[in-house]
Design a protein around this motif. Structure first.
Motif, PDB file in Angstrom:
ATOM      1  N   ARG A  90      61.945 100.043  51.768  1.00  0.00           N
ATOM      2  CA  ARG A  90      62.932 101.121  51.659  1.00  0.00           C
ATOM      3  C   ARG A  90      62.780 101.745  50.290  1.00  0.00           C
ATOM      4  O   ARG A  90      61.893 101.371  49.517  1.00  0.00           O
ATOM      5  N   ASN A  91      63.637 102.683  49.970  1.00  0.00           N
ATOM      6  CA  ASN A  91      63.576 103.338  48.669  1.00  0.00           C
ATOM      7  C   ASN A  91      64.154 102.433  47.588  1.00  0.00           C
ATOM      8  O   ASN A  91      65.333 102.078  47.628  1.00  0.00           O
ATOM      9  N   PHE A  92      63.308 102.067  46.610  1.00  0.00           N
ATOM     10  CA  PHE A  92      63.740 101.210  45.511  1.00  0.00           C
ATOM     11  C   PHE A  92      63.788 101.956  44.178  1.00  0.00           C
ATOM     12  O   PHE A  92      64.304 101.428  43.206  1.00  0.00           O
ATOM     13  N   GLY A  93      63.234 103.142  44.104  1.00  0.00           N
ATOM     14  CA  GLY A  93      63.284 103.904  42.871  1.00  0.00           C
ATOM     15  C   GLY A  93      61.910 104.107  42.260  1.00  0.00           C
ATOM     16  O   GLY A  93      60.977 103.328  42.465  1.00  0.00           O
ATOM     17  N   GLN A  94      61.798 105.185  41.476  1.00  0.00           N
ATOM     18  CA  GLN A  94      60.518 105.586  40.901  1.00  0.00           C
ATOM     19  C   GLN A  94      59.912 104.510  40.013  1.00  0.00           C
ATOM     20  O   GLN A  94      58.720 104.193  40.113  1.00  0.00           O
ATOM     21  N   HIS A  95      60.710 103.925  39.144  1.00  0.00           N
ATOM     22  CA  HIS A  95      60.163 102.968  38.189  1.00  0.00           C
ATOM     23  C   HIS A  95      59.820 101.637  38.850  1.00  0.00           C
ATOM     24  O   HIS A  95      58.886 100.956  38.416  1.00  0.00           O
ATOM     25  N   GLN A  96      60.530 101.265  39.907  1.00  0.00           N
ATOM     26  CA  GLN A  96      60.142 100.073  40.650  1.00  0.00           C
ATOM     27  C   GLN A  96      58.795 100.295  41.333  1.00  0.00           C
ATOM     28  O   GLN A  96      57.976  99.369  41.446  1.00  0.00           O
ATOM     29  N   ALA A  97      58.558 101.512  41.792  1.00  0.00           N
ATOM     30  CA  ALA A  97      57.260 101.828  42.392  1.00  0.00           C
ATOM     31  C   ALA A  97      56.142 101.704  41.359  1.00  0.00           C
ATOM     32  O   ALA A  97      55.042 101.216  41.669  1.00  0.00           O
ATOM     33  N   ILE A  98      56.406 102.133  40.137  1.00  0.00           N
ATOM     34  CA  ILE A  98      55.397 102.009  39.088  1.00  0.00           C
ATOM     35  C   ILE A  98      55.166 100.540  38.756  1.00  0.00           C
ATOM     36  O   ILE A  98      54.018 100.107  38.534  1.00  0.00           O
ATOM     37  N   PHE A  99      56.229  99.738  38.711  1.00  0.00           N
ATOM     38  CA  PHE A  99      56.071  98.296  38.515  1.00  0.00           C
ATOM     39  C   PHE A  99      55.127  97.712  39.564  1.00  0.00           C
ATOM     40  O   PHE A  99      54.223  96.931  39.243  1.00  0.00           O
ATOM     41  N   ALA A 100      55.336  98.080  40.819  1.00  0.00           N
ATOM     42  CA  ALA A 100      54.492  97.555  41.895  1.00  0.00           C
ATOM     43  C   ALA A 100      53.047  97.997  41.713  1.00  0.00           C
ATOM     44  O   ALA A 100      52.113  97.205  41.922  1.00  0.00           O
ATOM     45  N   GLY A 101      52.844  99.255  41.322  1.00  0.00           N
ATOM     46  CA  GLY A 101      51.489  99.736  41.084  1.00  0.00           C
ATOM     47  C   GLY A 101      50.817  99.020  39.928  1.00  0.00           C
ATOM     48  O   GLY A 101      49.619  98.700  39.992  1.00  0.00           O
ATOM     49  N   PHE A 102      51.575  98.744  38.863  1.00  0.00           N
ATOM     50  CA  PHE A 102      51.025  98.002  37.731  1.00  0.00           C
ATOM     51  C   PHE A 102      50.587  96.598  38.153  1.00  0.00           C
ATOM     52  O   PHE A 102      49.539  96.102  37.735  1.00  0.00           O
ATOM     53  N   GLN A 103      51.405  95.943  38.950  1.00  0.00           N
ATOM     54  CA  GLN A 103      51.069  94.591  39.381  1.00  0.00           C
ATOM     55  C   GLN A 103      49.825  94.562  40.269  1.00  0.00           C
ATOM     56  O   GLN A 103      49.072  93.588  40.263  1.00  0.00           O
ATOM     57  N   ALA A 104      49.615  95.639  41.029  1.00  0.00           N
ATOM     58  CA  ALA A 104      48.460  95.695  41.924  1.00  0.00           C
ATOM     59  C   ALA A 104      47.211  96.243  41.246  1.00  0.00           C
ATOM     60  O   ALA A 104      46.111  96.104  41.791  1.00  0.00           O
ATOM     61  N   SER A 105      47.346  96.830  40.074  1.00  0.00           N
ATOM     62  CA  SER A 105      46.227  97.518  39.431  1.00  0.00           C
ATOM     63  C   SER A 105      45.212  96.527  38.873  1.00  0.00           C
ATOM     64  O   SER A 105      45.532  95.388  38.550  1.00  0.00           O
ATOM     65  N   ARG A 106      43.963  97.008  38.730  1.00  0.00           N
ATOM     66  CA  ARG A 106      42.882  96.169  38.219  1.00  0.00           C
ATOM     67  C   ARG A 106      42.175  96.778  37.018  1.00  0.00           C
ATOM     68  O   ARG A 106      41.316  96.140  36.412  1.00  0.00           O
ATOM     69  N   GLY A 107      42.488  98.008  36.671  1.00  0.00           N
ATOM     70  CA  GLY A 107      41.789  98.698  35.595  1.00  0.00           C
ATOM     71  C   GLY A 107      42.217  98.245  34.216  1.00  0.00           C
ATOM     72  O   GLY A 107      43.254  97.601  34.034  1.00  0.00           O
ATOM     73  N   GLN A 108      41.408  98.612  33.223  1.00  0.00           N
ATOM     74  CA  GLN A 108      41.721  98.339  31.826  1.00  0.00           C
ATOM     75  C   GLN A 108      42.550  99.461  31.202  1.00  0.00           C
ATOM     76  O   GLN A 108      43.146  99.277  30.156  1.00  0.00           O
TER      77      GLN A 108
END
Length: 323
Positions: free
Chosen positions: A83-101
């Motif tokens: 569901r909708n959790f908010g913009q910054h929670q979405a960024i948190f999720a993207g950071f956790q999934a990211s692999r780049g430097q």
């Protein structure tokens, strides 16, 4: 039986750059955004990944992200929230999934052009830990700009890092900063301000800004004001300190006023004048008490949310490499 050895396909190189994009009902912009990102990042000549985080969209955003993933399976990944959790929670999720430097955040509304990403990365490689963009010729209305200026003033004072534009999501971060952010478990936070707490060197460069051509903004005036209050209570005890100082000052004024009334009674005699003045002073006291209780309630509410330990977001499904 043949002993021929079949060729083994080489695995895709690990991405150097990860672009994290929160998405909420942006079906009209995703196709163009994806194509412009692919062109821009390919021209940089470095391995990259694009991580779209669907923050509970109710339009066709997820289907478009699925199509983009099929078209560019090695470069585009997508996460879908329950569901909708908010913009910054979405960024948190993207950071956790990211692999780049190097991590870059970007809104999906195309107001910040993705063609600015190489400039952010180049500035980051000069030795900075985070690089933010500030919208030099911002195309939003004055009703959007004024609350944003208030946010910038508050966050500059709270974090001690003076920036022109905390509200611009076009920003670049080093992996070390993102790793520190990922260790934070608070239920609500503001990514640019949180990053500045872990960054040693912070820079800001002017970036382009365009009018929103399609879709609607997700931040109205009320939401921006609520964000401001949330930032003040989330990163500082300053509001409750100010109320405390005001309480002390008004208490001193009240004692002085009471002493003056006592002297008047001694030298002039009892009177019934000034009743409405006393009522006005009483209302000031009541208002301050109510404000103080509201601030205490806000801090207690934050503690309650953290103690419950509920997850910040729930991912329904993912697409792309390592999904």
């Amino acid at each position: 039986m043949s002993n021929q050895v079949l060729p083994v396909s080489e695995p895709a190189p690990a991405p150097e750059i990860s672009v994290v994009i929160p998405v909420f009902n942006e079906e009209d912009n995703l196709r163009e955004l994806g194509e412009r990102l692919i062109r821009t990042l390919t021209a940089m000549g470095r391995p990259y990944e694009i991580i779209f985080v669907d923050d509970g969209s109710i339009d066709g955003s997820w289907q478009l992200l699925t199509d983009l993933n099929r078209q560019y399976p090695q470069n585009i990944r997508a996460l879908q929230f329950h569901r909708n959790f908010g913009q910054h929670q979405a960024i948190f999720a993207g950071f956790q999934a990211s692999r780049g430097q190097v991590m870059v955040t970007l809104d999906a509304d195309l107001q910040n052009p993705p063609e600015e990403i190489p400039r952010l990365v180049a500035k980051l490689e000069e030795g900075y830990d985070t690089v933010g963009g500030w919208r030099e010729n911002r195309q939003d209305s004055i009703f959007r700009r004024l609350p944003s200026q208030l946010v910038n003033t508050v966050m500059s004072r709270v974090t001690g890092v003076k920036l022109r534009d905390y509200g611009c999501m076009l920003r670049a971060y080093r992996r070390s900063v993102v790793d520190s952010i990922n260790q934070c478990q608070e239920s609500s936070s503001f990514i640019p301000a949180l990053a500045n707490l872990f960054a040693q060197r912070v820079a800001e460069i002017p970036v382009g800004h365009a009018e929103r051509e399609r879709g609607k903004s997700k931040y109205g005036i009320i939401k921006l004001l609520r964000l401001n209050f949330d930032l003040m209570t989330g990163f500082s005890n300053l509001p409750i300190h100010l109320v405390g100082f005001m309480g002390v000052a008004i208490a001193c004024l009240g004692l002085l006023f009471g002493f003056m009334l006592l002297l008047r009674r001694i030298f002039v005699g009892p009177e019934v004048e000034g009743v409405f003045t006393l009522f006005a002073i009483l209302f000031v006291f009541v208002g301050l008490n109510t404000l103080g209780l509201a601030l205490i309630g806000e801090y207690v509410g934050r503690i309650y949310r953290e103690v419950r330990g509920r997850p910040r977001f729930v991912v329904r499904q993912t697409l792309g490499p390592e999904s």
